[in-house]
Scaffold this motif. Structure first.
Motif, mmCIF file in Angstrom:
data_model
loop_
_atom_site.group_PDB
_atom_site.id
_atom_site.type_symbol
_atom_site.label_atom_id
_atom_site.label_comp_id
_atom_site.label_asym_id
_atom_site.label_seq_id
_atom_site.Cartn_x
_atom_site.Cartn_y
_atom_site.Cartn_z
ATOM 1 N N CYS A 158 0.857 -1.191 0.000
ATOM 2 C CA CYS A 158 0.000 0.000 0.000
ATOM 3 C C CYS A 158 0.893 1.242 0.000
ATOM 4 O O CYS A 158 2.121 1.140 -0.079
ATOM 5 N N ASP A 195 1.525 3.257 2.408
ATOM 6 C CA ASP A 195 2.382 3.304 3.600
ATOM 7 C C ASP A 195 3.515 2.283 3.505
ATOM 8 O O ASP A 195 4.604 2.514 4.061
ATOM 9 N N CYS A 196 3.276 1.186 2.783
ATOM 10 C CA CYS A 196 4.383 0.263 2.499
ATOM 11 C C CYS A 196 5.453 0.990 1.671
ATOM 12 O O CYS A 196 6.649 0.756 1.849
ATOM 13 N N CYS A 213 3.952 -2.770 8.148
ATOM 14 C CA CYS A 213 3.101 -1.647 7.737
ATOM 15 C C CYS A 213 1.937 -1.467 8.720
ATOM 16 O O CYS A 213 1.206 -2.417 9.001
ATOM 17 N N CYS A 273 -1.669 -1.689 6.128
ATOM 18 C CA CYS A 273 -2.160 -2.932 5.503
ATOM 19 C C CYS A 273 -1.568 -4.167 6.174
ATOM 20 O O CYS A 273 -1.785 -5.284 5.717
HETATM 21 ZN ZN LIG Z 1 0.955 -1.290 3.636
#
Ligand SMILES: [Zn+2]
Length: 381
Positions: free
Chosen positions: A271, A273-274, A359, A362
């Motif tokens: 995602c 944020d990853c 993360c 996710c």
């Molecule tokens: Zn993520």
């Protein structure tokens, strides 16, 4: 391969070059030349006009009475043309039932689908899709026009701006008379005039956190994020909403002469944020640079030139269609696909993985373990 009513795809010309060769197609990339001194394949190709396969067998044999032609021998010839992507089934039933306005789209999709596939399927999937479009600015308003032509079942649009004079140079949904009106209201009316088959749901909302859009995310098949304010922060907010709602999202942004597109499929790709974590781990200069940018007072202004923004919006909408229909593989999964407006080229940034254990959005990670997330609120000027 079994055939019922095979035909040469009507999108390609079929023509004889000389006594030894014929061609199907006329342009680089969609053309094949066949060496055929006996004219057997040429005569067969001419018979492939959607008539019954038994008739094709009989007529081809009549053309060459001195040659022993089994059904399989003729089928091998059709297989050869199908392998090159030139054969489709007539499918007259579906042909009649499809809305005339989508016929050119179907012809486009037919290029990518052989005789064993259903060239109507991508359009059918689009016609049944529900899409959430966030933002009706330079990107979103033109994305919406493209979507109107494709004809999804429903589009939910969200924006909070009014039409301003400076929008008119690149946001072609809006007219001079619309200045001062809500974009959502104007856009809804404009799209209904283009394609009355589409249900449009419009919401005048400023997105400030993931909760603002979660109920709309739930209702759709795919989300398009074309909002760019507050810079960076909005991407995190939308990312959170689509991960919670478990819906794919095509994200897009434009900076001066370049645009970027990336698609997140929760649980499948990393995602947003990853991506933050990935940069934090792999790029030693990233955190300093991001902190410095966050602490500066810089506010991105609209720098969107119509011809440039069209290069980006067409990439976005085609990607939406790829994700929904798989007519071609998506280009922007797990990578940022960058479009350079100055020379109409594109490239893919290195892929980033999903950090399931690290993360906070996710996966099972904790937000306060990553410094990068501390700086996002600073973009909320
Ligand atoms: Zn993520």
């Amino acid at each position: 391969m079994q055939y019922k009513n095979p035909r040469i795809k009507p999108i390609y010309p079929l023509y004889r070059i000389d006594s030894n060769t014929f061609r199907i197609g006329a342009q680089v990339g969609t053309t094949k030349e066949f060496n055929d001194p006996t004219h057997q394949l040429w005569e067969l190709a001419k018979l492939l006009n959607g008539q019954d396969i038994e008739k094709v067998f009989n007529k081809e044999r009549k053309k060459f009475p001195d040659v022993q032609m089994s059904d399989q021998y003729i089928l091998d010839g059709i297989d050869l043309l199908n392998k090159e992507g030139f054969i489709e089934e007539l499918l007259p039933q579906t042909e009649c039932s499809i809305n005339e306005r989508y016929a050119p789209n179907i012809k486009y999709f037919s290029h990518f689908i052989d005789a064993s596939g259903d060239r109507f399927k991508p359009q059918k999937i689009i016609n049944q899709s529900k899409i959430l479009l966030l933002g009706l600015g330079g990107g979103g308003s033109n994305i919406l026009t493209l979507l109107a032509g494709l004809g999804p079942q429903k589009i939910t649009i969200i924006d909070y701006d009014v039409v301003e004079e400076e929008n008119l140079g690149r946001q072609f949904l809006y007219r001079e008379d619309d200045i001062g009106k809500n974009k959502t209201e104007v856009a809804k009316k404009a799209i209904q005039a283009i394609n009355s088959n589409i249900e449009i749901e419009a919401h005048n909302i400023k997105i400030t956190n993931a909760h603002d859009i979660e109920s709309y995310v739930k209702e759709v098949d795919i989300v398009i994020c074309a909002v760019d304010e507050p810079q960076f922060l909005i991407t995190r907010i939308v990312n959170q909403a689509i991960v919670r709602g478990n819906k794919p999202c095509v994200f897009a942004g434009s900076q001066v002469s370049h645009g970027r597109v990336f698609t997140i499929i929760p649980g499948v790709t990393g995602c947003f944020d990853c991506l933050n974590i990935h940069y934090s781990i792999t790029d030693s200069g990233f955190l300093n640079q991001f902190r410095a940018l966050a602490k500066s007072d810089f506010q991105a202004s609209s720098i969107a030139y119509g011809p440039a923004i069209f290069q980006l919006t067409s990439t976005i909408v085609d990607e939406v269609v790829r994700v929904l229909t798989s007519y071609l593989n998506p280009l922007t999964l797990s990578t940022q696909f960058e479009v350079d407006y100055t020379n109409s080229t594109s490239f893919k940034h290195p892929a980033w993985p999903r950090y399931e254990e690290r993360c906070p959005t996710c996966g099972n990670g904790k937000e306060d373990e990553w410094d990068v997330f501390k700086y996002y609120p600073l973009f909320n000027h």
